[in-house]
Design a protein around this motif. Structure first.
Motif, mmCIF file in Angstrom:
data_model
loop_
_atom_site.group_PDB
_atom_site.id
_atom_site.type_symbol
_atom_site.label_atom_id
_atom_site.label_comp_id
_atom_site.label_asym_id
_atom_site.label_seq_id
_atom_site.Cartn_x
_atom_site.Cartn_y
_atom_site.Cartn_z
ATOM 1 N N PHE A 94 0.854 -1.192 0.000
ATOM 2 C CA PHE A 94 0.000 0.000 0.000
ATOM 3 C C PHE A 94 0.886 1.236 0.000
ATOM 4 O O PHE A 94 2.077 1.167 0.320
ATOM 5 N N LEU A 95 0.305 2.373 -0.372
ATOM 6 C CA LEU A 95 1.077 3.604 -0.457
ATOM 7 C C LEU A 95 0.218 4.758 0.051
ATOM 8 O O LEU A 95 -0.643 5.260 -0.668
ATOM 9 N N PRO A 96 0.446 5.201 1.306
ATOM 10 C CA PRO A 96 -0.320 6.326 1.866
ATOM 11 C C PRO A 96 0.162 7.661 1.276
ATOM 12 O O PRO A 96 1.085 8.296 1.798
ATOM 13 N N VAL A 97 -0.453 8.060 0.195
ATOM 14 C CA VAL A 97 0.031 9.205 -0.582
ATOM 15 C C VAL A 97 0.034 10.492 0.229
ATOM 16 O O VAL A 97 0.974 11.299 0.145
ATOM 17 N N THR A 98 -1.013 10.709 1.030
ATOM 18 C CA THR A 98 -1.104 11.958 1.799
ATOM 19 C C THR A 98 0.072 12.111 2.751
ATOM 20 O O THR A 98 0.731 13.156 2.790
ATOM 21 N N TYR A 99 0.350 11.066 3.539
ATOM 22 C CA TYR A 99 1.482 11.117 4.469
ATOM 23 C C TYR A 99 2.801 11.240 3.719
ATOM 24 O O TYR A 99 3.723 11.928 4.163
ATOM 25 N N MET A 100 2.899 10.571 2.583
ATOM 26 C CA MET A 100 4.122 10.647 1.787
ATOM 27 C C MET A 100 4.372 12.084 1.324
ATOM 28 O O MET A 100 5.506 12.581 1.386
ATOM 29 N N MET A 101 3.320 12.768 0.882
ATOM 30 C CA MET A 101 3.482 14.146 0.423
ATOM 31 C C MET A 101 3.898 15.068 1.557
ATOM 32 O O MET A 101 4.695 15.988 1.359
ATOM 33 N N VAL A 102 3.372 14.820 2.764
ATOM 34 C CA VAL A 102 3.770 15.634 3.916
ATOM 35 C C VAL A 102 5.267 15.495 4.161
ATOM 36 O O VAL A 102 5.982 16.489 4.360
ATOM 37 N N TRP A 103 5.779 14.248 4.121
ATOM 38 C CA TRP A 103 7.205 14.023 4.365
ATOM 39 C C TRP A 103 8.064 14.530 3.212
ATOM 40 O O TRP A 103 9.202 14.957 3.421
ATOM 41 N N ILE A 104 7.539 14.512 2.005
ATOM 42 C CA ILE A 104 8.278 15.088 0.878
ATOM 43 C C ILE A 104 8.420 16.596 1.068
ATOM 44 O O ILE A 104 9.491 17.179 0.829
ATOM 45 N N ILE A 105 7.345 17.250 1.526
ATOM 46 C CA ILE A 105 7.402 18.694 1.797
ATOM 47 C C ILE A 105 8.417 18.984 2.899
ATOM 48 O O ILE A 105 9.212 19.928 2.801
ATOM 49 N N ILE A 106 8.399 18.153 3.956
ATOM 50 C CA ILE A 106 9.376 18.320 5.043
ATOM 51 C C ILE A 106 10.799 18.173 4.505
ATOM 52 O O ILE A 106 11.707 18.939 4.863
ATOM 53 N N SER A 107 10.995 17.190 3.630
ATOM 54 C CA SER A 107 12.330 16.956 3.067
ATOM 55 C C SER A 107 12.808 18.152 2.257
ATOM 56 O O SER A 107 13.974 18.556 2.361
#
Length: 212
Positions: free
Chosen positions: A110-123
């Motif tokens: 599975f791929l939780p896109v919303t959480y992934m985008m949050v961490w990409i923004i943090i990165s």
């Protein structure tokens, strides 16, 4: 402007191109491995870990912010220049996010896109934050404000202080102590730094309440 920043902290001797490449690859590998380990721990039943690690709640620890703030801060302040700090922290965090979500997709299915985008923004924000954090090891009021803010955020993760002072997570207390050791300065400056950190921690918890 260059003189202003140099008065806070003078860049160290730059690495050679080959050294920079090796360091960059190292941060990518370390970040990727830690991201995979974090997701692997997330998927483990709690009783699958040794008793000590269960008691330390190691899985939840790596799923929280404090350890990543500490690692990013250490990478930034020990980099040779503020630009290298920005690059190093970004590569580390981005590869951590990549390792975590690649494991999610290919292993967990599975791929939780919303959480992934949050961490990409943090990165991506770490490019700017890494640059600024590099000056935390410098001199003067600006360096003290930066280091005090970092310690304040770490303190807010380790202790609940808006309703008394309570330890929230033992490993995050250790994380805060390591942060103090990294950002320690002369006694009078250190006292000021801790005062700033306490104020920052209160403001942080008022704006972002702690939910455990």
């Amino acid at each position: 402007m260059k003189a202003f920043f140099s008065d806070i902290r003078t860049p160290l001797k730059k690495e050679t191109i080959n050294q920079q490449i090796i360091l960059s690859i190292g941060f990518i590998i370390c970040g990727g491995v830690l991201g995979v380990v974090q997701k692997w721990l997330d998927g483990l039943p709690i009783n699958a870990l040794p008793s000590l690690l269960q008691q330390l709640d190691i899985g939840n620890y790596f799923g929280r912010l404090a350890i990543w703030i500490l690692l990013a801060t250490a990478i930034a302040v020990y980099s040779s220049t503020p630009i290298r700090a920005a690059i190093n922290t970004f590569l580390f965090l981005m590869s951590m996010v990549g390792g975590y979500y690649l494991y999610c997709h290919f292993v967990s299915g599975f791929l939780p896109v919303t959480y992934m985008m949050v961490w990409i923004i943090i990165s991506f924000s770490s490019i700017f934050l890494g640059f600024i954090c590099w000056y935390a090891k410098g001199q003067g009021i600006i360096a003290i404000l930066i280091s005090g803010t970092i310690l304040g955020v770490l303190f807010s993760q380790a202790f609940l202080i808006t309703q008394g002072i309570y330890m929230t997570h033992f490993l995050e207390v250790i994380t805060w102590i390591i942060g103090v050791l990294i950002l320690y300065r002369k006694p009078k400056e250190f006292a000021f730094e801790l005062g700033i950190s306490f104020v920052v921690a209160i403001i942080y918890q008022l704006l972002i309440p702690y939910y455990g």
